[in-house]
Design an enzyme around this catalytic site. Structure first.
Site, short mmCIF file in Angstrom:
data_model
loop_
_atom_site.label_atom_id
_atom_site.label_comp_id
_atom_site.label_asym_id
_atom_site.label_seq_id
_atom_site.Cartn_x
_atom_site.Cartn_y
_atom_site.Cartn_z
N ASP A 110 -3.04 -10.37 -2.65
CA ASP A 110 -3.31 -10.05 -1.15
C ASP A 110 -4.73 -9.51 -1.37
O ASP A 110 -5.24 -8.83 -2.55
CB ASP A 110 -2.43 -8.84 -0.75
CG ASP A 110 -2.99 -8.18 0.76
OD1 ASP A 110 -2.27 -8.58 1.64
OD2 ASP A 110 -4.04 -7.44 0.72
N ASP A 114 -4.54 -12.70 3.15
CA ASP A 114 -6.08 -12.48 3.84
C ASP A 114 -7.27 -12.44 3.02
O ASP A 114 -8.16 -12.21 3.40
CB ASP A 114 -5.81 -10.81 4.35
CG ASP A 114 -5.14 -9.93 3.37
OD1 ASP A 114 -4.80 -10.52 2.25
OD2 ASP A 114 -4.86 -8.78 3.61
N HIS A 117 -6.37 -6.97 -0.45
CA HIS A 117 -6.62 -5.82 -0.60
C HIS A 117 -5.88 -5.12 -1.93
O HIS A 117 -5.00 -5.75 -2.23
CB HIS A 117 -6.13 -4.97 0.45
CG HIS A 117 -6.79 -5.54 1.86
ND1 HIS A 117 -6.00 -6.21 2.96
CD2 HIS A 117 -8.03 -5.30 2.30
CE1 HIS A 117 -7.05 -6.70 3.58
NE2 HIS A 117 -8.13 -5.82 3.56
N HIS A 165 0.76 -1.30 -0.09
CA HIS A 165 -0.12 0.08 0.04
C HIS A 165 0.84 1.23 -0.02
O HIS A 165 0.26 2.32 -0.24
CB HIS A 165 -0.82 -0.03 1.20
CG HIS A 165 -1.90 -0.93 1.33
ND1 HIS A 165 -3.01 -1.19 0.23
CD2 HIS A 165 -2.33 -1.97 2.35
CE1 HIS A 165 -3.72 -2.27 0.58
NE2 HIS A 165 -3.37 -2.70 1.61
ZN ZN Z 1 -4.29 -6.99 2.57
#
Ligand code: ZN
Length: 372
Positions: free
Chosen positions: A181, A269, A183, A144
């Site tokens: 991931d 995740d 996200h 991120h």
């Molecule tokens: Zn994540």
């Protein structure tokens, strides 16, 4: 076939702490102070993965090592000097905030540099031919992080730093980064958005984090147009949707690009019990996804594949997902069996939901013109 697989980790990476939080928020107001678990991004899921590898015997089949902190010149290929100075000052002071959900604690700067250093060393060893493939248990995560701003538990862009270092040291020209991931891999996307030499692919839960980003229309810019692929999946997508997206979208994109190295942003995740997402993968899903990408690396780039750890917050379950991934990398099957697997297999979406999820993925294939 067993392989020379490296596993890069360091106990120091488990000693970063972002301060007292309940899940992801600082307590206060209506939010009661945390129990012992505290912040979702705790070392525990990572430490338990390594523990499971030790008791299963998998660790003994790998080449285990630590690595030095990423060198300043390696960081500077991605992050401006004033950002690094600001980060170091906060870390030396023992507290601060580098961006949304990027709280700094004592020593975070050095630990984040070490986390990036593990990714750099893993890529370096594979490109030198000392290893066939490798896993870096980096913590804190990196995908991120923007060049000048921390975000979502990330302070340095571990994978981007490793890729740029590989290009500088080894003259690698084409690198694919696959981010599974749950996200969106917004940082990696942003850093390489105008580049045609680094293909960035992110498969993620639609509009999960960062909010409002990771749309399929974000395709890259300038020379980079067409070299960024976002594959948002509906919440509740499971094993079938991920495998289908892999076969329908990701593998064809990799075949077209013909990378010299594949790096996976290996968040775990998207598992079915993760507290920070709503997907339904299990350890066998991660085993399948890893097999598909490992076989693609065999076809396209002499097996050169590096996985760098990202998210994964279900402490009891992440170890089984990570263990399956690393077994596939090493070509080893231990006696470990996943005790949660029957429950999560039983919770997969209905046939009707799976058909709809596949239709959505087919529509993305048309949009990306992967059919022509
Ligand atoms: Zn994540």
């Amino acid at each position: 076939m067993s392989r020379r697989t490296g596993f890069f980790f360091d106990e120091h990476c488990f000693w970063h702490a972002a301060g007292l939080h309940a899940l992801v928020l600082p307590f206060g107001g209506w939010l009661q102070p945390p129990s012992s678990a505290g912040h979702a991004e705790s070392p525990e899921s990572k430490r338990r993965l390594k523990s499971l590898m030790d008791v299963s015997g998998l660790s003994q089949r790998l080449r285990l090592s630590s690595a030095p902190m990423a060198a300043e010149e390696d960081l500077l290929r991605v992050h401006p000097a004033d950002y690094l100075q600001r980060f170091k000052a906060m870390s030396d002071a023992g507290h601060g905030e580098l961006g949304e959900e990027a709280q700094v604690g004592p020593g975070t700067y050095e630990i984040a540099r070490l986390s990036a250093g593990l990714a750099v060393a893993a890529v370096d060893a594979v490109l030198r031919g000392e290893l066939d493939n490798a896993y870096a248990l980096s913590r804190p995560p990196g995908h991120h992080c923007l060049p000048d701003r921390g975000l979502g538990f990330c302070y340095l862009a571990n994978i981007a730093i490793a890729v740029e270092t590989a290009r500088a040291r080894h003259g690698v020209k084409r690198v694919a980064v696959l981010d599974w991931d749950v996200h969106h891999g917004n940082g990696t996307q942003t850093i390489f958005y105008e580049r045609d030499d680094v293909l960035t692919l992110s498969i993620h839960q639609e509009n999960c984090f960062p909010l409002g980003q990771g749309h399929p229309d974000e395709r890259g810019q300038g020379r980079g147009l067409g070299y960024n692929l976002n594959i948002p999946l509906l919440p509740g997508s499971g094993d079938d949707a991920y495998r289908y997206a892999m076969e329908r979208l990701i593998l064809p994109a990799l075949e077209r690009f013909r990378p010299e190295l594949i790096v996976v942003a290996c968040g775990l995740d998207a598992n079915g019990v993760d507290p920070l997402a709503r997907m339904l993968l299990h350890s066998e899903s991660f085993r399948s996804l890893t097999t598909l990408v490992r076989d693609a690396a065999d076809r396209l780039c002499n097996g050169r594949l590096v996985m760098v750890h990202e998210g994964g917050y279900a402490e009891a379950y992440v170890p089984f997902c990570g263990h399956a991934v690393i077994e596939v990398l090493a070509g080893v099957r231990t006696a470990v069996s996943d005790p949660f697997l029957p429950m999560l297999e039983g919770q997969q979406p209905s046939a009707e939901a799976r058909a709809f999820q596949r239709q959505c993925i087919d529509r993305l294939a048309t949009r990306f013109e992967l059919d022509v």
